[in-house]
Design a protein around this motif. Sequence first.
Motif, PDB file in Angstrom:
ATOM      1  N   ALA A 156      11.182   0.189  -3.005  1.00  0.00           N
ATOM      2  CA  ALA A 156      11.581  -1.138  -2.514  1.00  0.00           C
ATOM      3  C   ALA A 156      10.349  -1.969  -2.181  1.00  0.00           C
ATOM      4  O   ALA A 156      10.288  -3.170  -2.497  1.00  0.00           O
ATOM      5  CB  ALA A 156      12.480  -0.990  -1.288  1.00  0.00           C
ATOM      6  N   ALA A 157       9.354  -1.341  -1.561  1.00  0.00           N
ATOM      7  CA  ALA A 157       8.140  -2.080  -1.167  1.00  0.00           C
ATOM      8  C   ALA A 157       7.384  -2.552  -2.410  1.00  0.00           C
ATOM      9  O   ALA A 157       6.937  -3.701  -2.479  1.00  0.00           O
ATOM     10  CB  ALA A 157       7.250  -1.191  -0.299  1.00  0.00           C
ATOM     11  N   ALA A 158       7.251  -1.665  -3.405  1.00  0.00           N
ATOM     12  CA  ALA A 158       6.498  -2.027  -4.616  1.00  0.00           C
ATOM     13  C   ALA A 158       7.234  -3.103  -5.410  1.00  0.00           C
ATOM     14  O   ALA A 158       6.616  -3.979  -6.010  1.00  0.00           O
ATOM     15  CB  ALA A 158       6.272  -0.790  -5.480  1.00  0.00           C
ATOM     16  N   LYS A 159       8.561  -3.035  -5.395  1.00  0.00           N
ATOM     17  CA  LYS A 159       9.354  -4.011  -6.150  1.00  0.00           C
ATOM     18  C   LYS A 159       9.074  -5.436  -5.671  1.00  0.00           C
ATOM     19  O   LYS A 159       8.976  -6.370  -6.454  1.00  0.00           O
ATOM     20  CB  LYS A 159      10.851  -3.677  -5.979  1.00  0.00           C
ATOM     21  N   PHE A 161       0.861  -1.192   0.000  1.00  0.00           N
ATOM     22  CA  PHE A 161       0.000   0.000   0.000  1.00  0.00           C
ATOM     23  C   PHE A 161       0.891   1.234   0.000  1.00  0.00           C
ATOM     24  O   PHE A 161       1.700   1.413   0.919  1.00  0.00           O
ATOM     25  CB  PHE A 161      -0.896   0.028   1.249  1.00  0.00           C
ATOM     26  N   ILE A 162       0.762   2.061  -1.018  1.00  0.00           N
ATOM     27  CA  ILE A 162       1.530   3.312  -1.066  1.00  0.00           C
ATOM     28  C   ILE A 162       0.645   4.397  -0.441  1.00  0.00           C
ATOM     29  O   ILE A 162      -0.388   4.772  -0.997  1.00  0.00           O
ATOM     30  CB  ILE A 162       1.894   3.690  -2.518  1.00  0.00           C
ATOM     31  N   GLY A 163       1.067   4.878   0.727  1.00  0.00           N
ATOM     32  CA  GLY A 163       0.228   5.807   1.507  1.00  0.00           C
ATOM     33  C   GLY A 163      -0.431   5.029   2.624  1.00  0.00           C
ATOM     34  O   GLY A 163      -1.098   4.017   2.364  1.00  0.00           O
ATOM     35  N   ALA A 164      -0.220   5.483   3.870  1.00  0.00           N
ATOM     36  CA  ALA A 164      -0.717   4.712   5.023  1.00  0.00           C
ATOM     37  C   ALA A 164      -1.769   5.499   5.802  1.00  0.00           C
ATOM     38  O   ALA A 164      -1.781   5.498   7.033  1.00  0.00           O
ATOM     39  CB  ALA A 164       0.457   4.328   5.928  1.00  0.00           C
ATOM     40  N   THR A 197       3.621   1.918   3.001  1.00  0.00           N
ATOM     41  CA  THR A 197       4.662   2.958   3.015  1.00  0.00           C
ATOM     42  C   THR A 197       4.026   4.326   3.229  1.00  0.00           C
ATOM     43  O   THR A 197       2.870   4.558   2.853  1.00  0.00           O
ATOM     44  CB  THR A 197       5.455   3.004   1.693  1.00  0.00           C
ATOM     45  N   ASN A 198       4.795   5.212   3.820  1.00  0.00           N
ATOM     46  CA  ASN A 198       4.297   6.559   4.116  1.00  0.00           C
ATOM     47  C   ASN A 198       5.487   7.455   4.445  1.00  0.00           C
ATOM     48  O   ASN A 198       6.470   6.980   5.008  1.00  0.00           O
ATOM     49  CB  ASN A 198       3.362   6.483   5.350  1.00  0.00           C
TER      50      ASN A 198
END
Length: 272
Positions: free
Chosen positions: A59-62, A8-11, A35-36
Amino acid sequence: MVEKKLCFIGAGNMTRSITSGLVKSGYTPSLIHATNPSVGKLNDLKRDLNILVSHDNLAAAKEADVVVLSVKPHFMQAVCEELGALDLADKLIITIAAGITANRYNDYFGQEIKLIRTMPNTPTQIGVGMTGLYAGNNISEKQKQFCEQLMLSGGKVVWVEKEEELNQVIALAGSSPAYFFLFMEAMIANATNSGMDELKARALVQQAALGAAEMVIQNPELSAAQLRENVTSKGGTTAQAIAAFESGNIRGLVSKAMDDCVARAQEMAEQY
Ligand SMILES: NC(=O)c1ccc[n+]([C@@H]2O[C@H](COP(=O)([O-])OP(=O)(O)OC[C@H]3O[C@@H](n4cnc5c(N)ncnc54)[C@H](OP(=O)(O)O)[C@@H]3O)[C@@H](O)[C@H]2O)c1
């Protein structure tokens, strides 16, 4: 539900409500990463749900199979441009932002992505939301099912075939909680102006609203018009109130409000 690595991009509020629903329903927390930029919301999510958290979108999306874009629309371009550095061909991208069209995301990412647009409403935050879903090009049935399961954690879902129909979803479900709040606000104001205690007026109105919604849900064979007629005795108090609404052209007003809502959604889509 088949479990995939989620990012999740944005928390913020929406990520919190979707991830809470997922973890509550048994989804493995270590497969969820949020991530945030600021740390407070990440610490809360880590403490409450034990999911992975970080500041590193890329890194998280990868690492993820599915990336959920959960930032405000005005941050979306920058976020997508950053993630565009990755090869996204094998990832499903889900967006919950209003107003940005599927084509625009391809421009932002600088590559063809597999995108599902979702249009949740505010009650999603407490598990009784309604989300409209639209699948862009090349989305498989399995990806649709996965996205549907994800959004079911916040309430109910409806798929639309054409992207423009998401604007109707906004008028019917996205913005409409505010219409009902306005109606309740006006009823409570009338009662308090007549001297009733506000808490008591609110208790009466909220329970009536809940009961009316339940009546509609539990009687699918009856139209809303039929349910209204069933509680409107000729010459009675309800008939008097309904006559006042009709003479004020409530149907015309509601229709105009919804048309204006759709027009604004179309206008906003032009901005991005
Ligand atoms: N809330 C609803 O009921 C609802 C309903 C329908 C649609 N939506 C849509 O859902 C999306 C999320 O809404 P929300 O209510 O959850 O908003 P929110 O509470 O403001 O959360 C958005 C989060 O994104 C973070 N963020 C900003 N820039 C970022 C970046 N570059 N990378 C990673 N994270 C970033 C913000 O962090 P900081 O605050 O720390 O800066 C914030 O925590 C929006 O597009 C909204 O329009 C929301």
